[in-house]
Enzyme design. Structure first.
Site, short mmCIF file in Angstrom:
data_model
loop_
_atom_site.label_atom_id
_atom_site.label_comp_id
_atom_site.label_asym_id
_atom_site.label_seq_id
_atom_site.Cartn_x
_atom_site.Cartn_y
_atom_site.Cartn_z
N ASP A 196 43.94 28.31 44.83
CA ASP A 196 42.50 28.63 44.86
C ASP A 196 41.75 27.73 45.82
O ASP A 196 42.20 26.64 46.16
CB ASP A 196 41.90 28.49 43.46
CG ASP A 196 42.07 27.08 42.91
OD1 ASP A 196 43.15 26.48 43.15
OD2 ASP A 196 41.16 26.57 42.26
N GLU A 197 40.61 28.23 46.25
CA GLU A 197 39.61 27.44 46.97
C GLU A 197 40.17 26.62 48.14
O GLU A 197 39.93 25.42 48.23
CB GLU A 197 38.89 26.49 45.99
CG GLU A 197 38.18 27.23 44.87
CD GLU A 197 37.42 26.31 43.91
OE1 GLU A 197 36.28 26.62 43.59
OE2 GLU A 197 38.01 25.28 43.50
N VAL A 198 40.93 27.26 49.01
CA VAL A 198 41.43 26.55 50.18
C VAL A 198 40.36 26.60 51.27
O VAL A 198 39.98 27.67 51.73
CB VAL A 198 42.74 27.19 50.70
CG1 VAL A 198 43.26 26.42 51.90
CG2 VAL A 198 43.77 27.26 49.58
#
Lengths: 534, 534
Positions: free
Chosen positions: B328-330
């Site tokens: 997630d959330e790269v």
């Protein structure tokens, strides 16, 4: 200078051990009025060599003696575990905290002087290092002992040190309270005691005990035992006379006054269970059908006979000069529905229900006046124009435009307490302590004389969603933010960003003392985390 | 019928003791698939006479034996205190819970059968009353023992009774998880164990252990000890190999799988402390000045060499078939700033950073594939179009339009887990459990086949503001609302109002079992409140 090891004696001759990593001021909460630390100067401190010494001018002060016992484990903890590295290294050891109290009077009141000074004495002739704490009252001494305990640190070797600072301290406000609500949920005594401990760590001085309300009546009255007998949630959900006395005593030992609130005439549903005919019967519109009960019935003489006896009891049970009389959120709907009340008001030429409320409050206040007590009331009493004594203290709680309310109340010459911005039961995600920290009780339009009427403020933790499971973790250290606003000088509490690391250090100290103070600043850790005992 | 007192024998000959006040169904949480109770029919139950008996077809099952030990104090508590009034009155006593497990296989996996049936046997010939619990697996038996324990009540005399109900139960979803985050704050083992206890009371079966993140790396890897050696908050903030093994064992004894999440390539700042060259250097725009580090560097072969070794270790340490790979959330900002990455992408003809992320994920997935593990990933992996194996499970977590995401993921044929509506770290004032209770994982537009792809869901308690001080009181019983949504049939969990009294009773049971489950329904009380031990 005292050394157990001549071999290292020379190396430490001219200086106590220094440390570049700790700024002792970063560990003080609330921040004192004035603090000056010798950069890096510290004395070792050790269970084997450290003693307290203190008395009033007339001899032993019991409050001081018990404080010494409580604080000893905080000041010289687990020395054996740390293998006493101080002694081995022969560092300068602080041998004594000498506490001098000017007055032997242990009365605790609004005006009690809580100031103190703390300094360190380096007697090169005798080689004895000591810290001197001076206070007018034993309660000032308690505040100073807490501050002294916050100067103690542990280094990487496990040894304990005291930072050398000269401190002069006094509270910004006399009145620094936390409201505890034991009616929406019952709070076990164990939790109340622990909460009082933490209040003292944070230099709060008033427990505002909102003891009963609509939902339950846990106070066990000796004059009217049915009030709790029929109004408590259950008979194991009751504070007996000895429980109440124990809480008051426990609080006083920590410099905390207990102000009970028996909120009337609204918020009294539970009173009706044990005291017949006290509450107003509410009627279905234009019928004689009673649908339930409303606020206390203000038109019956039996109401005031009851209140006289009841308040006589609580004015004795709770020794503080102040009682909180409540007076908030009185709904007029039930009074309006009641034909007897209509008739009575017509006979008295009363045209407004606010005037009926005023009538009730006036008679209650007359009763309390005769008992020689002073009182706090919620802001509605002022808003509704009830005639109140000059020394009445108004609690401002409504969140909407509270600064204007502060302005109005003080313009009318009344003393005031701010709670409106400190309803800690209203939780939200994130660093909400910043919001509490940026609210100031004297931030309103008004003259200097008006500002002088601000006695202080109070955090409130209404207990609709709080009981023994979460009271401490919900309050602490969020309430600590309020604590510093109320104790420390305004100029030192204007910046939440710079306060944040100190608050973090304070939370870690609370964890070390066994308090489940929750994390409030985002990801972080404390050297010693809180491990619950189940 | 067994009686110790012939004098009262006749009076109770034809019936067990009845009670009009308790509907046993009001005390069951989560509500079983099917439950029918004999109105008012109860047997006495007593420490002196009650026994467990149970085995698999091949003999003793250790998981069952330890469950008997755990549950005995819940089922026949403090009999001596209650002065054994059952025996005196000669009521019918339940003498046995007989547990029959069909399979001796103690493997715990996604597909494990957790169903059970419970019935009561009245053997008039022998005069022995017993309850019979039948389950395919020992884990179904655990669920049934919990339910059986919820049929036990105490009456006003202090005596304990078991309500007589016929129950057939099975979970609605196979996957019922709680995410625990030990990276934002360290969670002490004691709290993890207690949390697992409560998960079992609520029939959860997966601990989603978000064990490391940007802020800290508390997992002590044996292949790469520097990861925690340099990436943990402190060396007393580390889960050793034996700690991890103990948690997995403790969970398994309660029918709970442990799925670890080592989130990559983002959320990895702490990895960089102990594993040089793993993270992407970020550059100041158009300069060669490195300003910090970003996600894992996807262009270096050394990255994948490391991941191979590391994932080999964790696939052995964590025996479950599933790993959570994060994803997630790269943030692409750092990758964009890095000239080496630009060069590499040009050479590979990659034009989008999402494709670079896909490259990383693809190689990670190849590694995990070779290890024979299945995996869960956060929804971004699906959203960004990474090629993933058919049996990959997508965790839907983004709060915005999650129903559409559920629709898209299942339309593409992937299994899915819902977390988006169950972020329990996002606290707010009031009865927020109702919000959790009204979210249903299958409430989205889609075919029956799509709905079948919903494996279940998970509550999440991200730990930015959570540690050992408040984890349990913040989660419970709010997570219980999620637990019932995931265990019980949809038709039985549509009405929060009617669930509220059952949830209240469940909370009171948690308090009796020593769990600090916070009040969530407004003013109330439990017969026995939680009293913390400090």
């Amino acid at each position: 200078m005292r050394s157990y090891d001549v071999g290292v004696w020379l190396a430490v001759l001219f200086t106590a051990v220094t440390s570049d990593t700790i700024n002792p001021v970063d560990y003080l909460w609330p921040i004192p009025y004035s603090v000056k630390c010798d950069p890096g100067l510290q004395y070792g401190i050790d269970d084997a060599t450290f003693t307290f010494q203190g008395s009033g001018q007339g001899g032993e002060l019991p409050t001081l003696t018990s404080a010494f016992e409580r604080y000893r484990p905080f000041i010289v903890p687990d020395t054996m575990k740390a293998k006493n590295p101080n002694v081995k290294l022969g560092v300068d050891m602080l041998e004594m905290l000498e506490v001098n109290v000017v007055s032997n009077d242990e009365t605790l009141a609004l005006e009690t002087d809580e100031s103190y000074t703390l300094e360190f004495k380096n007697e090169t002739t005798t080689g004895v290092y000591s810290a001197i704490l001076t206070a007018t009252t034993v309660y000032g001494a308690l505040r100073g002992i807490e501050t002294f305990s916050q100067l103690v640190h542990q280094d990487d070797t496990g040894a304990y040190y005291v930072s050398v600072c000269t401190i002069s301290d006094k509270p910004r406000f006399h009145f620094r309270s936390i409201l505890m609500d034991t009616a929406r949920h019952f709070i076990p005594l164990e939790v109340i005691y622990r909460h009082l401990d933490v209040m003292a760590y944070d230099k709060f001085n008033v427990l505002h005990w909102h003891i009963v309300d609509d939902q339950s009546f846990p106070y066990q009255s000796y004059s009217f035992p049915d009030l709790s007998g029929k109004g408590a949630y259950a008979q194991n959900h009751v504070y007996s006379q000895s429980d109440v006395a124990a809480v008051i005593e426990y609080a006083k030992e920590r410099g905390i006054r207990v102000i009970p609130e028996f909120d009337t005439p609204g918020h009294t549903a539970s009173w009706g269970n044990g005291q017949p005919n006290l509450l107003t019967p509410c009627y279905k519109v234009n019928t004689t059908i009673v649908t339930g009960h409303g606020p206390i019935n203000p038109i019956l003489e039996s109401t005031y006979t009851f209140l006289e006896s009841f308040y006589k009891e609580i004015s004795e049970v709770f020794p503080d000069q102040y009682l909180h009389l409540g007076g908030d959120e009185v709904s007029f709907t039930c009074w309006e529905s009641n034909p007897d009340i209509k008739k009575w008001m017509a006979a008295k030429n009363l045209t407004k229900y606010a005037k009926l409320e005023e009538y009730y409050e006036q008679r209650l206040i007359d009763i309390v006046d005769k008992l020689g007590k002073s009182y706090l009331v919620w802001q509605e009493i002022f808003d509704n124009g009830v005639e109140i004594r000059n020394d009445t203290v108004i609690s401002v709680w409504k969140g909407n435009k509270f600064q204007q309310e502060m302005e109005r109340v003080t313009a009318a010459g009344y003393k005031v307490i701010l709670s409106a911005c400190w309803y800690l039961n209203h939780i939200s995600y994130g660093k909400d302590w910043v919001k509490y920290y940026t609210c100031d009780p004297q931030n309103f339009n008004g003259t200097e004389a008006q500002k002088e009427l601000v006695m202080g403020g109070g955090a409130a933790l209404w207990a609709e969603f709080v009981d023994g499971t979460n009271l401490l973790s919900r309050l602490w250290p969020r309430a600590s933010a309020v604590g510093e606003k109320l104790w420390s000088q305004m100029a030192r509490t204007t910046n939440a960003n710079s306060a944040a690391p100190r608050l973090h250090n304070h939370r870690c100290r609370l964890l070390r003392r066994g308090v489940p103070a929750e994390p409030i600043e985002g990801p972080s850790f404390c050297p010693e985390e809180y491990v619950p005992h189940y």
